[in-house]
Design a protein around this motif. Structure first.
Motif, PDB file in Angstrom:
ATOM      1  N   LEU A 191       0.825  -1.224   0.000  1.00  9.53           N
ATOM      2  CA  LEU A 191       0.000   0.000   0.000  1.00  9.53           C
ATOM      3  C   LEU A 191       0.854   1.268   0.000  1.00  9.53           C
ATOM      4  N   THR A 192       2.147   1.097   0.132  1.00 11.56           N
ATOM      5  CA  THR A 192       3.030   2.266   0.103  1.00 11.56           C
ATOM      6  C   THR A 192       4.141   1.968  -0.894  1.00 11.56           C
ATOM      7  N   ASP A 193       4.967   2.942  -1.120  1.00 12.73           N
ATOM      8  CA  ASP A 193       6.095   2.682  -2.016  1.00 12.73           C
ATOM      9  C   ASP A 193       7.396   2.610  -1.229  1.00 12.73           C
ATOM     10  N   ARG A 194       7.252   2.343   0.088  1.00  8.81           N
ATOM     11  CA  ARG A 194       8.447   2.329   0.909  1.00  8.81           C
ATOM     12  C   ARG A 194       9.037   0.932   1.050  1.00  8.81           C
ATOM     13  N   GLU A 195      10.339   0.866   1.218  1.00  8.57           N
ATOM     14  CA  GLU A 195      11.010  -0.384   1.541  1.00  8.57           C
ATOM     15  C   GLU A 195      11.557  -0.248   2.955  1.00  8.57           C
ATOM     16  N   ILE A 196      11.302  -1.265   3.777  1.00  6.98           N
ATOM     17  CA  ILE A 196      11.706  -1.168   5.183  1.00  6.98           C
ATOM     18  C   ILE A 196      12.535  -2.401   5.556  1.00  6.98           C
ATOM     19  N   PRO A 197      13.493  -2.252   6.486  1.00  2.00           N
ATOM     20  CA  PRO A 197      14.412  -3.346   6.785  1.00  2.00           C
ATOM     21  C   PRO A 197      13.854  -4.351   7.798  1.00  2.00           C
ATOM     22  N   ILE A 198      14.349  -5.563   7.750  1.00  2.00           N
ATOM     23  CA  ILE A 198      14.060  -6.562   8.773  1.00  2.00           C
ATOM     24  C   ILE A 198      15.225  -6.519   9.765  1.00  2.00           C
ATOM     25  N   VAL A 199      14.891  -6.338  11.027  1.00  4.47           N
ATOM     26  CA  VAL A 199      15.940  -6.239  12.042  1.00  4.47           C
ATOM     27  C   VAL A 199      15.765  -7.335  13.091  1.00  4.47           C
ATOM     28  N   GLY A 200      16.819  -7.662  13.757  1.00  6.55           N
ATOM     29  CA  GLY A 200      16.753  -8.650  14.835  1.00  6.55           C
ATOM     30  C   GLY A 200      16.719  -7.934  16.168  1.00  6.55           C
ATOM     31  N   ASP A 201      15.703  -8.240  16.987  1.00  4.08           N
ATOM     32  CA  ASP A 201      15.603  -7.565  18.282  1.00  4.08           C
ATOM     33  C   ASP A 201      15.028  -8.545  19.297  1.00  4.08           C
ATOM     34  N   SER A 202      15.673  -8.622  20.433  1.00  4.45           N
ATOM     35  CA  SER A 202      15.264  -9.640  21.401  1.00  4.45           C
ATOM     36  C   SER A 202      13.970  -9.273  22.130  1.00  4.45           C
ATOM     37  N   ALA A 203      13.406  -8.089  21.865  1.00  6.09           N
ATOM     38  CA  ALA A 203      12.114  -7.752  22.463  1.00  6.09           C
ATOM     39  C   ALA A 203      10.995  -8.576  21.825  1.00  6.09           C
ATOM     40  N   VAL A 204      11.287  -9.200  20.703  1.00  2.00           N
ATOM     41  CA  VAL A 204      10.254  -9.967  19.990  1.00  2.00           C
ATOM     42  C   VAL A 204      10.112 -11.347  20.609  1.00  2.00           C
ATOM     43  N   ASP A 205       8.865 -11.736  20.815  1.00  3.52           N
ATOM     44  CA  ASP A 205       8.570 -13.059  21.358  1.00  3.52           C
ATOM     45  C   ASP A 205       8.288 -14.000  20.188  1.00  3.52           C
ATOM     46  N   PRO A 206       9.190 -14.951  19.898  1.00  2.00           N
ATOM     47  CA  PRO A 206       9.022 -15.814  18.723  1.00  2.00           C
ATOM     48  C   PRO A 206       7.742 -16.645  18.796  1.00  2.00           C
ATOM     49  N   ALA A 207       7.236 -16.842  20.003  1.00  2.00           N
ATOM     50  CA  ALA A 207       6.080 -17.723  20.160  1.00  2.00           C
ATOM     51  C   ALA A 207       4.761 -17.023  19.834  1.00  2.00           C
ATOM     52  N   PHE A 208       4.760 -15.711  19.781  1.00  2.00           N
ATOM     53  CA  PHE A 208       3.489 -15.015  19.554  1.00  2.00           C
ATOM     54  C   PHE A 208       3.275 -14.740  18.073  1.00  2.00           C
ATOM     55  N   GLY A 209       2.047 -14.936  17.635  1.00  2.00           N
ATOM     56  CA  GLY A 209       1.701 -14.661  16.237  1.00  2.00           C
ATOM     57  C   GLY A 209       2.630 -15.410  15.300  1.00  2.00           C
ATOM     58  N   SER A 210       3.189 -14.682  14.358  1.00  2.00           N
ATOM     59  CA  SER A 210       4.079 -15.322  13.391  1.00  2.00           C
ATOM     60  C   SER A 210       5.536 -15.233  13.837  1.00  2.00           C
ATOM     61  N   GLY A 211       5.755 -14.542  14.934  1.00  2.00           N
ATOM     62  CA  GLY A 211       7.138 -14.366  15.381  1.00  2.00           C
ATOM     63  C   GLY A 211       7.809 -13.176  14.733  1.00  2.00           C
ATOM     64  N   ALA A 212       7.091 -12.536  13.839  1.00  2.00           N
ATOM     65  CA  ALA A 212       7.627 -11.327  13.211  1.00  2.00           C
ATOM     66  C   ALA A 212       6.709 -10.155  13.536  1.00  2.00           C
ATOM     67  N   VAL A 213       7.307  -9.027  13.859  1.00  2.00           N
ATOM     68  CA  VAL A 213       6.514  -7.872  14.291  1.00  2.00           C
ATOM     69  C   VAL A 213       6.721  -6.710  13.333  1.00  2.00           C
ATOM     70  N   LYS A 214       5.618  -6.113  12.936  1.00  2.00           N
ATOM     71  CA  LYS A 214       5.739  -4.870  12.181  1.00  2.00           C
ATOM     72  C   LYS A 214       6.130  -3.776  13.172  1.00  2.00           C
ATOM     73  N   VAL A 215       7.040  -2.926  12.797  1.00  2.00           N
ATOM     74  CA  VAL A 215       7.524  -1.912  13.734  1.00  2.00           C
ATOM     75  C   VAL A 215       7.035  -0.538  13.294  1.00  2.00           C
ATOM     76  N   THR A 216       6.241   0.075  14.206  1.00  3.05           N
ATOM     77  CA  THR A 216       5.683   1.403  13.923  1.00  3.05           C
ATOM     78  C   THR A 216       6.147   2.346  15.029  1.00  3.05           C
ATOM     79  N   PRO A 217       7.320   2.871  14.945  1.00  8.56           N
ATOM     80  CA  PRO A 217       7.899   3.593  16.093  1.00  8.56           C
ATOM     81  C   PRO A 217       7.094   4.804  16.545  1.00  8.56           C
ATOM     82  N   ALA A 218       6.303   5.371  15.680  1.00  9.89           N
ATOM     83  CA  ALA A 218       5.565   6.562  16.085  1.00  9.89           C
ATOM     84  C   ALA A 218       4.273   6.221  16.830  1.00  9.89           C
TER      85      ALA A 218
END
Length: 889
Positions: free
Chosen positions: A251-278
């Motif tokens: 829906l946008t024309d942006r490209e965003i990076p995949i980062v590794g962060d230990s705040a993510v819980d691999p067991a929840f959802g798909s284990g990948a989190v969309k990051v919306t810092p604002a």
RNA sequence: GGGCGAAUAGCUCAGCUGGUUAGAGCGCCUGCCUUACACGCAGGAUGUCGGGGGUUCGAGUCCCUCUUCGCCCACCA
């Protein structure tokens, strides 16, 4: 003051005038140099716009009970009242008014809006104070503060400046709670979490290189437009190869990076989190760690901003959510939708869903303030009632977070910060007095637009209400205070913060005891609220039944730590206990006062040794009531205190003592003078013990007692002590036996349907020494109160008798009254015999238990043996009666 | 998800350190307009103390467990 009392108590006629008199005489004023140990209570300041509701009723009645109790006990008692300017709440009230006129605050402009609020407050701000007076509150009203007065505003600036100078106030860009309706930030404590069932949407984001894709889960799809990264756990084998790659954000024309962060819980959802810092605090932290962009996709009103694709711009966040999901689905990227419940934050003032939002705000660094507040608790300087609430307090302090204190409102203390406008200087100036120019470069300065959190003024009242920062006599005398009485829901918002500010600015906790009461609820146990329409208007109750009835009902229905349930549908029933009791009291007063017109001798002049049993007994009961009620008040068991006094006045004084002394008062017989002296004395005690709960009626009756000093108030009279009434265990025992004898006869009369007007002859058998003594000395009392024409000491049981356990043994009581039907009587006796035999068998078994006899306390075993004797005698009597009647075996 | 509180008569609640036959108010039933009070007086009925297990001579009270309500906290998107 000598008009006769009407048979029905009409509270409306006396409450208003009494309160005015209390005020004129200044009984509730506390002087710093007055004698007595200081006792200080800070009233939780009601909002200036508030009207009295049951929550206040409960809170302020509780405080008044305690304050009146301690005042009578001779303490230099100060109850400090005030009102809170209540930033958001008050602003909302005025905005609603404006909305009715089709206006917004922006139409008026800041100055005109603030003027309008001020005018409104000036006009209506005193209402709640008048209502508290109608409730009977004995606060020192001359000290009433207002959190937005010039004086308190100065203290707010002083505190802000001191904390800033100490490095405890800072400004920073963080994710804060934003109310899109009030258009302001909120502190974490002002956000109420509510469990909501919602969905967890799984979106597939394609990688930028076209090959693979990654699935993320979200509860707020609309924020994906502000995604600036994807986070996975660094050790998650599923995504090891993806870290560092770019994702093409749909829906946008942006490209965003995949980062590794230990705040993510691999067991929840798909284990990948969309990051919306604002738009999310966790995402904000992840973004910070990985240098991700922040894109604020919403306007202050929570509509989609210019930063999102045009098709979504201007949409409300909830509408945008639907459309984003639809658009993702249209792209074939919606993987699945799982049902999901999670806690959603709501504004505590308008209940709008709060939006986490990146914003530049002022904060108080709390850890340094929390530390001593926690220490004080662990050092035992704070006592919580109920005790477990201390744990709640400590837990919050242990996990304290910084306090966002800036609010984007117009109503409140403007933040005392100015910014230099000259290029190259840009200094931030924190000042106690408004600066005219930059002290550094003499440039033009403008003040921060924001105001302070309302609680930034109320957390200071334990000392600012007493004149701080001046070292006034009041501050010296009345800080630290004593007891804080409030609802658990403001432990964090107010209580904990007062403790922190007290320690910071005064070096001492502001109170040593925190009494937390429950919540007022309706019959369905729902919290009373305007929106549910299940509230009870205390003023209506006061108008109908009187403040005393309201207060009595509140106090007797409330025990430590539990909620108060009121049936809002039927006020007559809900407030019946208070109404009935007030009326009873009134009539005891009518009777007693009616016989005291010639005055009453002080008790000290009465020869109690020669006084009749009833006199010595009621004094002993009064002493017990004093001891018990005092202990209950001291331990915050106000319901028990009320019950103790209720029983004393109703069961002891009215039902027994008054009935007992009638002949002495009516007939011109000896002993009348003693009866009057004792009646006046015990009524005085009862009124005093009840005064904290029912201040008006007790005052009205007490001032009419002949020995009450002229123009004195019960509210400042001396609390009864053990010296006020002599102990007399023998009288308690003897009168108790007399009550039992009369009771037994009344039961027999009722059982045998003896018409109320008819007198009966009574036969006693198995007479004990006590019974003999009572019959010979107080036989006339038995005759009168049980409607007995003659008492026979038969030595043999008669028909239709009963066995009664007197302290010195069992005796048999019977009526000399022909039993109606021998067959029926035999049947009745058979049932009773069977039951008695059963009890006897059980009792024998109990006493045959060697373990019991070996281990139970001697006094208990003695009692059990006595009971055995009674049961044996009872069984024997019943058998004899059956024999006498010739009943079949 | 974590923590806490509550469950006793039809209703609202007491029952504090385990110890007589578990109490009160309201409501209900019977009888009374007895010269302080019918907002009253006298008498009465109603309880497997949420379920189960345990400790103990003895449990409404202490322990465990389950159930049901309520509250608070929490960044699993």
């Amino acid at each position: 003051m000598t008009e006769p009392l009407a048979p029905q108590y009409t509270p409306a006629a006396i409450e208003g005038p009494l309160y005015s008199w209390w005020q004129e005489r200044g009984f509730f004023r506390a002087a710093p140099d007055a004698p007595g140990e200081p006792y200080v209570v800070q009233m939780p300041p009601p909002n200036v716009t508030a009207r009295l509701h049951m929550g206040h009723g409960l809170n302020d009645t509780t405080q008044d009970v305690l304050v009146r109790f301690e005042r009578m006990r001779g303490k230099n008692t100060l109850w400090v009242p005030g009102t809170d300017h209540a930033g958001i709440a008050t602003q909302n009230v005025i905005e609603k008014q404006l909305a009715k006129e089709g206006l917004t605050r922006f139409d008026l402009g800041r100055d005109a809006f603030v003027d309008r609020v001020k005018a409104f407050v000036a006009e209506t701000g005193g209402e709640i104070i008048e209502q508290l007076k109608a409730l009977g509150c004995s606060a020192d009203w001359e000290r009433t503060y207002y959190t937005f007065s010039p004086d308190l505003s100065a203290t707010v600036r002083e505190v802000f400046a001191r904390l800033y100078e100490k490095g405890l106030i800072y400004r920073g860009k963080y994710i804060v709670n934003w109310c899109p309706r009030c258009l302001t930030t909120l502190s974490n404590e002002e956000v109420e979490k509510e469990e909501k069932s919602s969905s967890l949407w799984h979106f597939r984001y394609p990688l930028a290189d076209g090959g693979d894709s990654i699935v993320v889960a979200t509860t707020r799809p609309e924020t994906m437009l502000g995604d600036t990264g994807i986070a996975v756990h660094p050790d998650d084998p599923r995504y090891q190869g993806m870290i560092g790659k770019m994702v093409a954000l749909p829906l946008t024309d942006r490209e965003i990076p995949i980062v590794g962060d230990s705040a993510v819980d691999p067991a929840f959802g798909s284990g990948a989190v969309k990051v919306t810092p604002a738009h999310d605090p966790v995402d904000f932290e992840i973004g910070r760690r990985h240098n991700l962009m922040t894109i604020d996709v919403m306007t202050p009103e929570a509509r989609m901003s210019q930063t999102v694709p045009e098709r979504f711009q201007g949409l409300d966040r909830m509408e945008a959510r639907k459309q984003v999901v639809a658009a993702i689905q249209a792209l074939g990227l919606l993987v699945k939708v799982d049902p999901h419940t999670h806690a959603v934050g709501h504004c505590y003032r308008c209940n709008t869903v709060v939006e986490p939002r990146l914003s530049d705000q002022w904060f108080v660094k709390m850890a340094p303030l929390a530390k001593p507040a926690l220490q004080a608790y662990h050092d035992g300087k704070l006592r919580f009632i109920p005790e477990f609430q201390g744990g709640v307090y400590a837990y919050w302090l242990e996990n304290i977070r910084d306090w966002c204190i800036s609010r984007q409102l117009w109503w409140g203390h403007r933040i005392p910060v100015w910014y230099c406008q000259s290029e190259g200087c840009r200094k931030t100036i924190v000042a106690r007095e408004e600066p005219t120019h930059c002290p550094e470069c003499r440039g033009h300065v403008i003040q921060d637009e924001d105001v302070l959190d309302t609680w930034f003024s109320s957390w200071l009242v334990p000392f600012t209400s007493l004149g701080w920062p001046e070292k006034t006599p009041s501050l010296r005398a009345f800080y630290p205070g004593s007891t804080l009485i409030t609802a658990p829901e403001i432990i964090y918002l107010w209580v904990a913060r007062m403790i922190m500010s007290g320690l910071e600015f005064m070096g001492e906790v502001p109170f040593d005891t925190i009494y937390l009461h429950g919540t007022v609820r309706d019959a369905q146990h729902r919290k009373m609220s305007k929106s549910l329409g299940n509230g009870v208007d205390p003023i209506e109750v006061i108008d109908r039944y009187g403040a005393d009835a309201l207060r009595y009902t509140i106090v007797s229905g409330m025990s430590v730590g539990t909620d108060l349930i009121l049936d809002t549908a039927d006020l007559d029933t809900a407030f019946a206990p208070g109404r009935f009791f007030a009326n009873k009291l009134w009539n005891i007063g009518r009777f007693v006062l009616g016989h005291l017109e010639q005055g009453a001798r002080p008790l000290a002049e009465v020869d109690l040794a020669a006084a009749p049993l009833a006199d010595r007994w009621i004094l002993a009961r009064a002493r017990a009531a004093i001891v018990e009620a005092t202990a209950h008040y001291e331990r915050f068991r106000f319901n028990e205190a009320a019950m103790t006094v209720y029983r004393f006045l109703w069961s002891d004084v009215a039902d027994w003592y008054v009935e007992q002394i009638k002949p002495r008062l009516y007939g011109n017989v000896p002993g009348g003078e003693t009866a009057r002296a004792v009646a006046a004395h015990v009524f005085d005690i009862g009124l005093k013990l009840l005064h904290p709960v029912m201040p008006f009626i007790t005052e009205e009756l007490w001032r009419r007692l002949p020995n009450s000093p002229a123009d004195a108030s019960i509210s400042v009279s001396a609390w009864p002590t053990e010296e006020s009434a002599p102990a007399d265990d023998l009288a308690l025992l003897e009168f108790g036996a007399l009550q039992d004898l009369i009771g037994a006869i009344r039961v027999l009369r009722a059982d045998q349907r003896v018409p109320p007007g008819q007198t009966v002859e009574v036969a006693f058998a198995n007479m004990t020494a006590l019974a003999r003594a009572l019959v010979s000395r107080d036989g006339d009392t038995i005759q009168r109160l049980a409607k007995v024409s003659a008492i026979h000491d038969d030595g043999t049981p008669d028909l239709a008798g009963t066995t009664l356990a007197l302290p010195d043994g069992p005796i048999v009581v019977a009526l000399r009254h022909a039993a109606a039907d021998p067959a029926k009587e035999c049947a009745r006796l058979a049932t009773e015999l069977a039951r008695s035999e059963q009890l006897l068998a059980a009792q024998l078994g109990k006493l045959a238990n060697e373990q019991f006899v070996a281990r139970a306390p001697a006094a208990l075993i003695e009692k059990e043996r006595e009971r055995l004797a009674v049961l044996e005698s009872q069984v024997e009597t019943l058998r004899e009666q059956r024999r006498a009647l010739g009943c079949p075996a």
